[in-house]
Scaffold this active site. Structure first.
Site, PDB file in Angstrom:
ATOM      1  N   ASP A 188       1.193  -1.096  -0.183  1.00 45.09           N
ATOM      2  CA  ASP A 188       0.087   0.120  -0.267  1.00 45.09           C
ATOM      3  C   ASP A 188       0.879   1.585   0.202  1.00 45.09           C
ATOM      4  O   ASP A 188       1.743   1.325   0.377  1.00 45.09           O
ATOM      5  CB  ASP A 188      -0.811  -0.348   1.259  1.00 45.09           C
ATOM      6  CG  ASP A 188      -1.351   1.585   1.751  1.00 45.09           C
ATOM      7  OD1 ASP A 188      -2.316   1.709   0.594  1.00 45.09           O
ATOM      8  OD2 ASP A 188      -0.796   2.089   3.228  1.00 45.09           O
TER       9      ASP A 188
HETATM   10  P1  ADP Z   1      -3.976   4.553   0.199  1.00 49.21           P
HETATM   11  O1  ADP Z   1      -4.273   3.278   0.061  1.00 49.21           O
HETATM   12  O2  ADP Z   1      -2.931   5.588  -0.166  1.00 49.21           O
HETATM   13  O3  ADP Z   1      -3.753   3.585   1.946  1.00 49.21           O
HETATM   14  P2  ADP Z   1      -6.431   5.409   1.333  1.00 49.21           P
HETATM   15  O4  ADP Z   1      -7.341   4.117   0.588  1.00 49.21           O
HETATM   16  O5  ADP Z   1      -6.075   5.325   2.632  1.00 49.21           O
HETATM   17  O6  ADP Z   1      -4.550   5.813   0.758  1.00 49.21           O
HETATM   18  O7  ADP Z   1      -7.050   6.897   1.443  1.00 49.21           O
HETATM   19  C1  ADP Z   1      -7.270   7.205  -0.339  1.00 49.21           C
HETATM   20  C2  ADP Z   1      -7.584   8.985  -0.071  1.00 49.21           C
HETATM   21  O8  ADP Z   1      -8.742   8.542   0.627  1.00 49.21           O
HETATM   22  C3  ADP Z   1      -6.691   9.211  -0.146  1.00 49.21           C
HETATM   23  O9  ADP Z   1      -5.333   9.551  -0.388  1.00 49.21           O
HETATM   24  C4  ADP Z   1      -7.433  10.391   0.713  1.00 49.21           C
HETATM   25  O10 ADP Z   1      -7.092  11.195  -0.795  1.00 49.21           O
HETATM   26  C5  ADP Z   1      -8.494   9.841   0.751  1.00 49.21           C
HETATM   27  N1  ADP Z   1      -8.927   9.782   2.845  1.00 49.21           N
HETATM   28  C6  ADP Z   1      -9.028   8.930   3.160  1.00 49.21           C
HETATM   29  N2  ADP Z   1      -9.333   9.184   4.627  1.00 49.21           N
HETATM   30  C7  ADP Z   1      -9.921  10.795   4.610  1.00 49.21           C
HETATM   31  C8  ADP Z   1     -10.004  11.514   5.885  1.00 49.21           C
HETATM   32  N3  ADP Z   1      -9.838  10.772   6.435  1.00 49.21           N
HETATM   33  N4  ADP Z   1      -9.589  12.431   5.260  1.00 49.21           N
HETATM   34  C9  ADP Z   1      -9.730  13.107   3.794  1.00 49.21           C
HETATM   35  N5  ADP Z   1      -9.360  12.173   2.642  1.00 49.21           N
HETATM   36  C10 ADP Z   1      -9.293  10.876   3.781  1.00 49.21           C
HETATM   37 MG    MG Z   2      -2.552   3.144   3.729  1.00 43.76          MG
END
Ligand code: ADP
Ligand code: MG
Length: 362
Positions: free
Chosen positions: A4
């Protein structure tokens, strides 16, 4: 090996590059209050950064408001009802889905493309019946060991892939920094997309080549709630110790100090363990065969047979002891991880029982 991005290949400690108010309906103070209110209960690494950004501008989280139905929208962001009005914070995917992105002025859409292409994680704050009232761009730092770890995995013949819910621009920027080709990057994925991807690789049919069965396995390494299904589906799920409790529960291994170099150590250690087991089995069988042969040749006494048995037992024990900490590279790290373990475990239990004030996870 599938990684990830946010919180796994990167620290998840964001720096705010831009935070701009959009439209005239809401003043900046009100906008920052809404942002802090909706992000405060969220456990995503981005949330703490946005709350801090609001505080830096002298805005504190209002106490006299009704914050209800706070919900994590996995891979998209968060939503809650604040004083009877639905508020959303998250990425472009979320705002496209709820139809607010279509009404965003072209200037801000261009800004989104510009910031994304520069490698930033771009998001929005939106209010029901008003539309998008703010946009932000944050940047994350890559873990110091990530590049070296990925290179040594690739040198060991392991295919490395990155999956992320973040935008294409941010994903490619991080991939470049850790030395991954663009073809190994899959962005804008929802948790179910990550699950589907891991599931398609982990399926036995994907590993078969004609009549032969290759021994390839899928390891997924992630930190967030959004990674939990993929962690469970992979042959080996590895969670980051600093990540969400759900990810740790769903995985087989937790890197307590979130140090990716432990993965390389674990693989090397696993190979050494298997080799040692094979050596010991071979040694035992060989000694038995010699004793049996000598017995049939009439050159073995009971006492010599017992003595050889005991000697072989001692030999395999000593051979196994070379795997003990202190005899292997990286053992100091393992010991350090062990000493940190109890403290981190306490934290994990606390988080499981008194987790974020979140009504529901969807
Ligand atoms: P990754 O797969 O890179 O770990 P996530 O799936 O955790 O990313 O999150 C995907 C996207 O969703 C983030 O890049 C962000 O833009 C958005 N996101 C997730 N949680 C939040 C939050 N609490 N506030 C704002 N944006 C969020
Ligand atoms: Mg993550």
């Amino acid at each position: 090996m599938i990684f990830d991005k946010t919180g796994t290949l990167t620290h998840g400690n964001f720096t705010v590059r831009h935070l701009e108010k959009i439209g005239a309906e809401t003043d900046r103070k009100k906008m920052l209050e809404l942002l802090a209110l909706i992000e405060a209960p969220s456990s995503h690494p981005l949330a703490a950064t946005l709350v801090k950004a609001a505080r830096m501008e002298g805005v504190s989280i209002p106490k006299d408001v009704d914050l209800l139905q706070h919900t994590i929208l996995k891979g998209e962001g968060v939503t809650a009802t604040i004083d009877g009005v639905r508020v959303f914070a998250g990425n472009k995917l979320l705002f496209e889905r709820i139809g607010m992105y279509a009404d965003l002025p072209v200037t801000y859409r261009d800004l989104y493309d510009k910031w994304s292409n520069e490698g930033g994680t771009v998001g929005f704050l939106g209010v029901e019946n008003t539309g998008i009232i703010a946009t932000y761009c944050v940047e994350d730092a890559v873990r110091e060991e990530a590049k070296v770890v990925i290179r040594s995995l690739q040198e060991g013949g392991i295919e490395v892939i990155m999956l992320t819910g973040d935008s294409d621009g941010a994903a490619k920027a991080i991939a470049f920094q850790v030395g991954l080709p663009e073809s190994s990057v899959h962005s804008q994925l929802l948790p179910e997309d990550k699950l589907r991807f891991v599931g398609s690789l982990a399926k036995p049919s994907a590993r078969q080549c004609g009549l032969c069965h290759s021994k390839s396995l899928v390891l997924m390494c992630g930190d967030g709630v959004n990674d939990a299904p993929a962690l469970a589906a992979a042959d080996v799920g590895v969670a980051m110790g600093e990540g969400a409790a759900l990810a740790m529960e769903m995985s087989d291994i937790t890197l307590m100090d979130s140090n990716l170099s432990k993965l390389v150590y674990a693989i090397k250690m696993g190979t050494r363990v298997l080799h040692t087991v094979q050596e010991n089995i071979l040694l035992s069988l060989l000694s038995k065969l010699i004793v049996v042969g000598l017995t049939f040749a009439g050159k073995m006494t009971l006492l010599t047979a017992i003595a050889s048995d005991v000697c072989v037992m001692l030999l395999v024990t000593l051979n196994g002891m070379k795997l003990l900490p202190g005899h292997t590279a990286g053992s100091i790290d393992v010991l350090r991880a062990r000493t940190q373990r109890s403290r981190k475990y306490e934290k994990l239990v606390q988080r499981s029982f008194h987790g974020p004030n979140t009504a529901e996870i969807v």
